[in-house]
Write a protein that holds these residues in place. Structure first.
Motif, PDB file in Angstrom:
ATOM      1  N   ASP A  36       0.993   0.743  -5.085  1.00 25.79           N
ATOM      2  CA  ASP A  36      -0.022   1.800  -4.958  1.00 25.79           C
ATOM      3  C   ASP A  36      -0.138   2.164  -3.477  1.00 25.79           C
ATOM      4  N   MET A  37       0.713   3.100  -3.037  1.00 23.71           N
ATOM      5  CA  MET A  37       0.825   3.418  -1.623  1.00 23.71           C
ATOM      6  C   MET A  37       0.316   4.826  -1.334  1.00 23.71           C
ATOM      7  N   LYS A  38      -0.021   5.046  -0.069  1.00 23.49           N
ATOM      8  CA  LYS A  38      -0.413   6.380   0.371  1.00 23.49           C
ATOM      9  C   LYS A  38       0.832   7.242   0.511  1.00 23.49           C
ATOM     10  N   ILE A  39       0.781   8.430   0.007  1.00 31.00           N
ATOM     11  CA  ILE A  39       1.943   9.318   0.022  1.00 31.00           C
ATOM     12  C   ILE A  39       2.096   9.915   1.412  1.00 31.00           C
ATOM     13  N   GLY A  40       3.315   9.995   1.867  1.00 33.78           N
ATOM     14  CA  GLY A  40       3.591  10.635   3.143  1.00 33.78           C
ATOM     15  C   GLY A  40       3.802   9.662   4.280  1.00 33.78           C
ATOM     16  N   GLN A  41       3.309   8.432   4.124  1.00 32.24           N
ATOM     17  CA  GLN A  41       3.515   7.441   5.178  1.00 32.24           C
ATOM     18  C   GLN A  41       4.842   6.733   4.971  1.00 32.24           C
ATOM     19  N   GLY A  42       5.453   6.255   6.086  1.00 36.42           N
ATOM     20  CA  GLY A  42       6.697   5.504   5.990  1.00 36.42           C
ATOM     21  C   GLY A  42       7.853   6.340   5.492  1.00 36.42           C
ATOM     22  N   LYS A  43       7.884   7.626   5.848  1.00 36.50           N
ATOM     23  CA  LYS A  43       8.963   8.502   5.401  1.00 36.50           C
ATOM     24  C   LYS A  43      10.310   8.015   5.936  1.00 36.50           C
ATOM     25  N   TYR A  44      11.350   8.116   5.104  1.00 36.69           N
ATOM     26  CA  TYR A  44      12.675   7.620   5.471  1.00 36.69           C
ATOM     27  C   TYR A  44      13.304   8.473   6.569  1.00 36.69           C
ATOM     28  N   GLU A  45      13.752   7.812   7.667  1.00 36.95           N
ATOM     29  CA  GLU A  45      14.535   8.449   8.720  1.00 36.95           C
ATOM     30  C   GLU A  45      15.698   7.526   9.028  1.00 36.95           C
ATOM     31  N   GLN A  46      16.884   8.007   8.888  1.00 35.32           N
ATOM     32  CA  GLN A  46      18.063   7.172   9.077  1.00 35.32           C
ATOM     33  C   GLN A  46      18.094   6.569  10.498  1.00 35.32           C
ATOM     34  N   GLY A  47      18.300   5.260  10.529  1.00 25.26           N
ATOM     35  CA  GLY A  47      18.422   4.568  11.810  1.00 25.26           C
ATOM     36  C   GLY A  47      17.106   4.101  12.382  1.00 25.26           C
ATOM     37  N   PHE A  48      15.972   4.446  11.746  1.00 22.29           N
ATOM     38  CA  PHE A  48      14.673   4.031  12.282  1.00 22.29           C
ATOM     39  C   PHE A  48      13.925   3.222  11.222  1.00 22.29           C
ATOM     40  N   PHE A  49      13.477   2.013  11.642  1.00 25.25           N
ATOM     41  CA  PHE A  49      12.706   1.200  10.697  1.00 25.25           C
ATOM     42  C   PHE A  49      11.292   1.755  10.634  1.00 25.25           C
ATOM     43  N   PRO A  50      10.805   2.104   9.453  1.00 22.41           N
ATOM     44  CA  PRO A  50       9.504   2.789   9.351  1.00 22.41           C
ATOM     45  C   PRO A  50       8.337   1.848   9.644  1.00 22.41           C
ATOM     46  N   LYS A  51       7.204   2.437   9.939  1.00 21.87           N
ATOM     47  CA  LYS A  51       5.974   1.663  10.076  1.00 21.87           C
ATOM     48  C   LYS A  51       5.441   1.383   8.675  1.00 21.87           C
ATOM     49  N   LEU A  52       5.430   0.122   8.306  1.00 20.32           N
ATOM     50  CA  LEU A  52       5.056  -0.250   6.939  1.00 20.32           C
ATOM     51  C   LEU A  52       3.547  -0.150   6.750  1.00 20.32           C
ATOM     52  N   GLN A  53       3.145   0.144   5.527  1.00 20.87           N
ATOM     53  CA  GLN A  53       1.721   0.283   5.210  1.00 20.87           C
ATOM     54  C   GLN A  53       1.091  -1.097   5.083  1.00 20.87           C
ATOM     55  N   ALA A  54       0.202  -1.419   6.020  1.00 20.53           N
ATOM     56  CA  ALA A  54      -0.356  -2.764   6.104  1.00 20.53           C
ATOM     57  C   ALA A  54      -1.256  -3.093   4.924  1.00 20.53           C
ATOM     58  N   ASP A  55      -1.972  -2.085   4.395  1.00 16.80           N
ATOM     59  CA  ASP A  55      -2.942  -2.397   3.339  1.00 16.80           C
ATOM     60  C   ASP A  55      -2.268  -2.928   2.075  1.00 16.80           C
ATOM     61  N   VAL A  56      -1.073  -2.410   1.742  1.00 17.69           N
ATOM     62  CA  VAL A  56      -0.420  -2.886   0.507  1.00 17.69           C
ATOM     63  C   VAL A  56       0.291  -4.214   0.726  1.00 17.69           C
ATOM     64  N   LEU A  57       0.569  -4.575   1.985  1.00 17.01           N
ATOM     65  CA  LEU A  57       1.275  -5.839   2.261  1.00 17.01           C
ATOM     66  C   LEU A  57       0.329  -6.959   2.671  1.00 17.01           C
ATOM     67  N   ALA A  58      -0.964  -6.655   2.777  1.00 16.25           N
ATOM     68  CA  ALA A  58      -1.910  -7.668   3.261  1.00 16.25           C
ATOM     69  C   ALA A  58      -2.225  -8.710   2.203  1.00 16.25           C
ATOM     70  N   THR A  59      -2.197  -8.335   0.919  1.00 16.22           N
ATOM     71  CA  THR A  59      -2.549  -9.284  -0.143  1.00 16.22           C
ATOM     72  C   THR A  59      -1.531  -9.194  -1.255  1.00 16.22           C
ATOM     73  N   GLY A  60      -1.485 -10.255  -2.037  1.00 12.57           N
ATOM     74  CA  GLY A  60      -0.577 -10.291  -3.173  1.00 12.57           C
ATOM     75  C   GLY A  60      -1.323 -10.155  -4.477  1.00 12.57           C
ATOM     76  N   PRO A  61      -0.609 -10.121  -5.583  1.00 11.25           N
ATOM     77  CA  PRO A  61      -1.253 -10.019  -6.900  1.00 11.25           C
ATOM     78  C   PRO A  61      -2.019 -11.299  -7.222  1.00 11.25           C
ATOM     79  N   THR A  62      -3.056 -11.145  -8.033  1.00  9.82           N
ATOM     80  CA  THR A  62      -3.895 -12.302  -8.373  1.00  9.82           C
ATOM     81  C   THR A  62      -3.477 -12.951  -9.682  1.00  9.82           C
ATOM     82  N   ASN A  63      -2.511 -12.370 -10.372  1.00 12.11           N
ATOM     83  CA  ASN A  63      -2.173 -12.894 -11.697  1.00 12.11           C
ATOM     84  C   ASN A  63      -0.781 -13.506 -11.744  1.00 12.11           C
ATOM     85  N   ASN A  64      -0.279 -14.012 -10.620  1.00 10.78           N
ATOM     86  CA  ASN A  64       1.039 -14.645 -10.626  1.00 10.78           C
ATOM     87  C   ASN A  64       1.024 -15.880 -11.514  1.00 10.78           C
TER      88      ASN A  64
END
Length: 1273
Positions: A642-670
């Motif tokens: 569930d990410m914000k649209i428009g952020q982290g757009k693909y540009e060849q040769g450049f590592f994008p700025k990752l969306q911190a909010d979706v990577l800060a926590t994991g699922p609770t039902n593992n």
């Protein structure tokens, strides 16, 4: 974010804890990295700049807090580096470790690549720096600045010079190009494209190197490729961080990267622990022989420095070595990649295993290291090693190397080392086919290529030849159609099988060597708390008994190894396992020992040096292959988040700025979060159990850290804070650790030595051998070298101690020629107090140095320093010499930085006090080690001067003998009582033969004693005589064998009483060995009980002599002929109850009775009186007469007492004494010459004597050549 979130709480079971991105921060711009050893003479493109952690996910993990400084430093050990389009920009992969203070490890895997710099501010800053640099170098001042720089660097500290020598550019020179900018390191913002390094890093709890490398490579490939990845990069990172669990023990796991699945496996509880770094590469880089030598250095806890241009090579070799230590664990500083900011840590005076990056073209000779006396230097790129001196070899090394070579050759790895680590031809072929599969699947093959592939497939089918991958090509490479593995999977399987087989060979060696170790573990405490409280005072392992049970070839190595911290920790874990769960490595090892015991056919007490090959190589490799072939678990596939649209757009040769909010926590039902909950419940139960035992966990950890450090307080450098205060605190910990180690070592040396002397006094069992003593002294030499290496200003030579001594000698030589130092004079007075007429012995620190410098046998500085330490210790001057050395404070300040151990006054005084305590015991550590050196011996003959016969007109001679040989017969000039002889080391002196040729008018000589002094060690031996030498006087002897005693200087008498060192036996004095007449006229005669006790004690001493190890026995002559020896005890026996005092005013000796008995027996034999006697008695009579005649026929004039002594010694050697005594008892002469109550006429007493003497028949008695010279039997 809080650390209590479900995502972070599940960390112990997660495959990866953190995903980290490091690189250049566009906001802060370019910051020079001063800690990396900045060199402004270099082009800006070659300088190092500070990197930053740009992002890390998640924010924190409860079980592994994120250490930003440490991770940044290890992700980019050199800081940021820059390139232009003209430079090589291939991505690099390497690994690192973070070892916490409690010894636990976290692994980091880094993929570094170059990304174009888009910040105009940074490009402009680089342009400005280059223009400034270019202007400086074209102004004509470059030469002057470089020469002044080099001169100043030579006077800087050794660590500064090390940093500057290592900070040369490691970038390859750009290819030649036309026009402007073709010079190396040029940058023009208008023309050049600027690239900066960026690192992608995974932090994991376990070393899954292959899996992490593949995941990061796929992640970079997704950025560098022409098309965007199937899903946003956040999906793959999130999946790895939160949805991929650790594989359970004994299982395999498949998870998905960006393009391909990745498989990893984990060994089961009974297998060797996980080790994913390719051991084959380590062996190929160094060669089997070299790697085994480095491995031995690690076992003996020496300082090991790895040196290579390639970070991954450093980690591969370091991890390879520590992995092979199973079941032991490295207990000291462990930094496989030493960041530039931590180079001062090479000054650490503790064992370490560190990796240092070299620069291309750097000469090893220019690399100045603070200490090299105990350093193993491993030059990985040049495939060579430099070993410390006095290095014991690993047991069965030749057979061990041969077995490892066989394993390597089976996998196609060159065992000699020095060959590049490259893929095999088969691997390259399969790789090419795999690329064709991808091309066909992606529709990238043209018609001609397709036709070729179809013909290849048809040819393979027609001929029946199976070509791996061809079938897959024909089917279009559809997933799931073929059971074959990809080339990466093949490589992983090969590495895993080779790893486990090599490790099994090493593990089997330890299983064989320590199969019976449990029998020697001392379980002294009743509970865990009392054991932890008394850890330092307790002996946990019976080292002496263990060594006595080992084969002789193993002892040099094992005696050193059982003194190491890793072995002590291993034994501690074994003892603690009776109260708590076994440590995992110990559990696996004990199971192997038990299995080996079940299959072993040898008797438990029988130790053999026969090499036992590893028998389970095939089974270990099969277990790995089965897990990788049959996947046990598959992780959840990456999916859209569930990410914000428009952020982290693909540009060849450049590592994008990752969306911190979706990577800060994991699922609770593992579903595998439940595993974490179960583990937490298990930990709670364990904590309650510990509380039930009454020991707080924090207290236990504190005790364990103290118990396991024992002088090694600092386990790891702290990477997160490098402020001056922290560096000062680190150095202070070093000082405290060195002092504690000194206290422990001197205490151990005293306790062990005194324990042995207590045995000689009859107070217990021996617990030290010569081998152990030598090991402890070698360990003390190592400690002194580390102390003298700590905080050096400028390193000069490989031995810091010897370098200090040489500089002291240079300053003191001139003053010493004019006037002797007060310390020297004090020592001379002490030596002259013995009152034996010896000239003063020049004793000083400088004099002892000169003795060592004159020894041509020692070639190195380290060897000279160790020899000087041994000599000073033997002379009981070590503490005094070092105090004198350090009294020159101006020299100490010149040589050492303020924080150095030798400039901490209070600790230095305690250190010298601990060394002073070693004066309480006697060491012969110099005499016993340097056995081939030439030593001057000063001999003084002291006559009894109150009589007229103080001098003789005869031609006297002397022969001095020791444990290592004798001087030979040396003629003494007439009227000379003092002389010096140069001779090869005789060892401890045992006997002196003194005699003359009976010529001249005054041929009688009354000698009080002979004194011999070793002019190097100062040991003085007194050989009492108190007898006449001359015909017609005393017993008519012209030569005497005198037994020596070591003279204790008067200043040391109190110390000698405290250490309870038993005095050596000496020659019987005039009171002891005199005629029967004189003895019987004395008022105090020994009674029968005292004589029997003396005989029993003399025999008992000989028996104990033979029950010692061969190297520990000392000299048997003392026990036979010394004051309380067997000869004197038997003389007393024969003197008891003698009837007649004088015969025609002539003294009667024991030998007179023996000769009369021999004459009677000989006559009786000739007349046939003995013909009816039993045959053994007849043979005994014949033997007795033959021995007495042989002694009487000797050309030596040894006198009657000397002849009796010789008869007893020969009888003891040839097991004849118990047979001869009945002959003397049965001789009729006995009734005429002995009273009724004489012991010789008491049947019970005689039988008792015979029984006692028969106990000597179990031993092979060897007599000194000085005793039996001239006897022909």
């Amino acid at each position: 974010m809080s650390v209590g979130t479900p995502g972070s709480g599940a960390a112990p079971c997660r495959f990866a804890h953190y995903f980290v991105i490091c690189g250049i921060d566009s906001e802060t711009g370019l910051e020079p990295d001063e800690l990396a050893g900045e060199n402004f003479e270099q082009s800006p493109l070659k300088r190092t700049f500070k990197s930053k952690v740009l992002a890390h996910f998640p924010e924190n993990v409860e079980w592994n807090p994120f250490d930003q400084d440490a991770v940044n430093m290890l992700c980019m050990p050199k800081g940021l580096s820059f390139r232009t389009q003209a430079d090589e920009r291939e991505p690099r992969f390497y690994s690192f470790l973070i070892t916490r203070e409690d010894g636990t490890r976290t692994y980091g895997f880094v993929h570094t690549f170059y990304e174009e710099v888009r910040s105009a501010q940074i490009r402009a800053a680089m342009q400005t720096l280059y223009q400034m640099h270019h202007a400086e170098h074209t102004s004509g001042s470059a030469c002057a600045s470089s020469s002044s720089s080099s001169s100043s660097s030579s006077s800087s500290s050794s660590m500064d010079s090390l940093a500057s020598s290592l900070d040369e550019a490691d970038a390859p020179p750009p290819p030649a190009c036309g026009g402007r900018g073709c010079c190396c390191g040029a940058y023009d913002a208008a023309r050049d494209t600027l690239y900066a390094s960026k690192a992608l890093c995974l932090i994991t709890p376990m070393p899954f190197m292959h899996a992490c490398r593949r995941f990061l490579a796929q992640l970079h490939r997704a950025v560098a490729g022409p098309r965007p990845p199937p899903l946003p990069l956040e999906s793959y990172v999130h999946n790895l961080l939160y949805e991929v669990p650790l594989p359970p023990p004994g299982r395999s796991l498949k998870f998905h990267g960006v393009y391909e699945p990745i498989v990893c496996q984990r060994p089961g509880p009974a297998e060797l622990p996980l080790a994913d770094f390719p051991l084959g590469d380590a062996f190929q880089l160094l060669g089997v022989e070299n790697l085994v030598q480095v491995f031995t250095c690690a076992l003996l806890e020496m300082q090991i420095l790895l040196y290579s241009q390639d970070y991954q090579r450093l980690v591969t070799v370091a991890e390879g070595i520590t992995t092979l230590l199973f079941p032991f664990q490295w207990q000291h500083v462990y930094v496989p990649i030493l960041p530039a900011s931590l180079r001062h840590f090479l000054d650490a005076p503790v064992p370490y295993l560190m990796g240092l990056q070299s620069k291309e073209g750097t000469d090893r000779s220019k690399l100045e290291l603070p200490q090299e006396a105990n350093l193993c230097f491993v030059d990985i790129d040049n495939h060579c090693i430099e070993l410390p001196e006095d290095f014991p070899q690993f047991p069965n090394k030749a057979e061990f190397v041969a077995e490892l070579t066989e394993v390597l050759q089976r996998f196609g790895v060159a065992p000699q080392g020095g060959t590049p680590v490259s893929p095999s031809p088969a691997h390259l072929k399969s790789l090419a086919l795999h690329e064709l599969v991808d091309d066909r699947r992606n529709g990238n093959l043209g018609g001609e290529a397709l036709a070729v592939l179809e013909r290849l497939q048809a040819l393979a089918k027609r001929t029946g030849v199976a070509v791996e991958g061809v079938e897959m090509l024909g089917r279009g490479g559809q997933a799931g159609d073929a059971p074959g593995r990809t080339p990466d999977e093949e490589e992983e399987l090969r590495d895993a099988k080779l790893n486990v087989q090599l490790r099994e060979v090493f593990a089997s060696r330890f299983t064989a060597m320590f199969a019976d170790y449990e029998a020697f573990v001392i379980q002294g405490a009743q509970d865990l708390e009392s054991w932890l409280n008394n850890r330092e005072q307790m002996h946990n392992f019976d080292k002496a008994s263990f060594l006595s049970d080992q084969p002789e070839p193993y002892l040099p190595f094992l005696s050193h190894f059982i003194e190491t911290q890793m072995f002590a920790t291993f034994i501690d874990n074994k003892i603690m396992s009776q109260w708590e769960e076994k440590e995992p490595l110990l559990r696996v090892f004990d199971a192997r020992v038990e299995r080996a015991r079940l299959y072993s056919v040898r008797a438990p007490a029988l130790r053999s040096s026969h090499y036992q090959r590893c028998t389970n190589l095939k089974e270990a490799a099969q277990a790995i292959e089965q897990r990788l072939m049959k996947i046990d678990h598959t992780a959840i596939h990456p999916h859209l988040l569930d990410m914000k649209i428009g952020q982290g757009k693909y540009e060849q040769g450049f590592f994008p700025k990752l969306q911190a909010d979706v990577l800060a926590t994991g699922p609770t039902n593992n579903k595998w979060c439940n595993r974490t909950a179960t583990a937490q419940r298990r930990r709670d139960r364990h904590r309650q159990h510990s509380e039930h035992l009454g020991l707080d966990n924090d207290l236990k950890e504190k005790y364990m850290q103290e118990a396991r450090s024992l002088g090694k307080n600092l386990r790891q450098p702290k990477l997160s804070d490098l402020s001056p205060a922290v560096i000062a605190q680190t150095n202070w910990k070093f000082v405290e650790g060195l002092l504690k180690e000194c206290r422990m070592k001197t205490k151990r040396m005293l306790v062990e030595k005194m324990g042995r002397e207590a045995v000689e006094l009859g107070h217990g069992e021996a617990n030290i051998t010569g081998l152990e003593e030598n090991t402890l002294i070698a360990s003390l030499c190592d400690l002194l070298e580390r102390i003298w290496s700590h905080g050096l200003q400028v390193k000069q030579g490989k031995s810091a101690l010897w370098s200090h001594l040489l500089q002291y000698q240079a300053q003191e030589d001139k003053p010493e020629q004019q006037a002797e130092s007060p310390v020297s004079n004090g020592l001379e007075r002490r030596k002259s107090e013995t009152g034996m007429g010896l000239p003063l012995l020049q004793v000083s620190l400088i004099q002892d140095m000169r003795h060592i410098q004159n020894m041509s046998e020692i070639k190195t500085e380290v060897g000279r320093a160790r020899a000087w330490i041994r000599l000073s210790l033997e002379k009981k001057l070590l503490s005094q010499h070092l105090k004198q050395l350090l009294c020159n404070q101006a020299l100490t300040k010149k040589l050492y930085k303020r924080y150095a151990f030798l400039r901490c006054e209070e600790e230095k005084e305690q250190f010298l006090y601990h060394l002073l305590s070693l004066n309480a015991v006697d060491y012969f550590c110099f005499t016993s080690v340097f056995t081939t050196i030439m030593i001057p011996y000063h001999v003084v003959i002291i006559p009894i001067k109150n009589l007229s016969n103080a001098m003789t007109t005869s031609n006297p001679w002397v022969c001095v003998s020791g444990e290592l040989g004798d001087l030979g017969v040396m003629q003494i000039p007439k009227n000379v009582l003092e002389m010096t002889f140069d001779c090869q080391n005789l060892g401890k002196l045992t006997t002196v033969q003194l005699g003359h040729d009976n010529s001249g008018l005054l041929a009688k000589w009354l000698v009080d004693c002979v004194v011999v002094r070793n002019e190097i060690t100062g040991h003085t031996y007194k050989f009492p005589c108190g007898r006449w030498l001359g015909k017609g006087v005393d017993d008519g002897s012209l030569e005497r064998i005198l037994i020596g005693e070591l003279v204790v200087p008067s200043g040391e008498e109190d110390a000698a009483k405290q250490c309870r060192t038993p005095p050596l036996q000496r020659s019987p004095s005039q009171i002891r060995r005199i005629s029967i007449t004189s003895l019987t006229s004395r008022s105090s005669k020994p009674n029968g009980g005292q004589i029997q006790e003396a005989i029993g004690e003399a025999v008992n001493n000989i028996v104990k002599h033979f029950h010692k190890s061969e190297k520990e026995r000392g000299n048997l002559t003392i026990l036979l002929c010394g004051e309380n020896g067997l000869v004197c005890a038997l003389e007393q026996f024969f003197h008891h109850g003698f009837k007649s005092t004088r015969l025609f005013q002539k003294n009667i000796f024991v030998w007179d009775f023996v000769e009369k008995a021999m004459a009677y027996l000989d006559t009786a034999d000739q007349m046939g009186d003995l013909q009816e006697a039993p045959e053994p008695l007849g043979l005994t009579c014949e033997t007795f007469c033959r021995y007495v005649n042989a002694i009487n026929c000797t050309p030596r004039s040894i006198g009657k007492d000397g002849k009796f002594q010789l008869l007893v010694c020969l009888g003891a050697r040839d097991r004849l004494l118990p047979e001869w005594i009945p002959l003397l008892v049965e001789c009729p002469l006995i009734t005429r010459m002995y009273d009724e109550n004489a012991m010789l006429r008491d049947r019970t007493t005689v039988n008792s004597l015979i029984n006692v003497l028969q106990t000597l028949h179990d031993f092979d008695i060897t007599l000194e050549s000085s005793l039996i010279k001239g006897i022909d039997l």
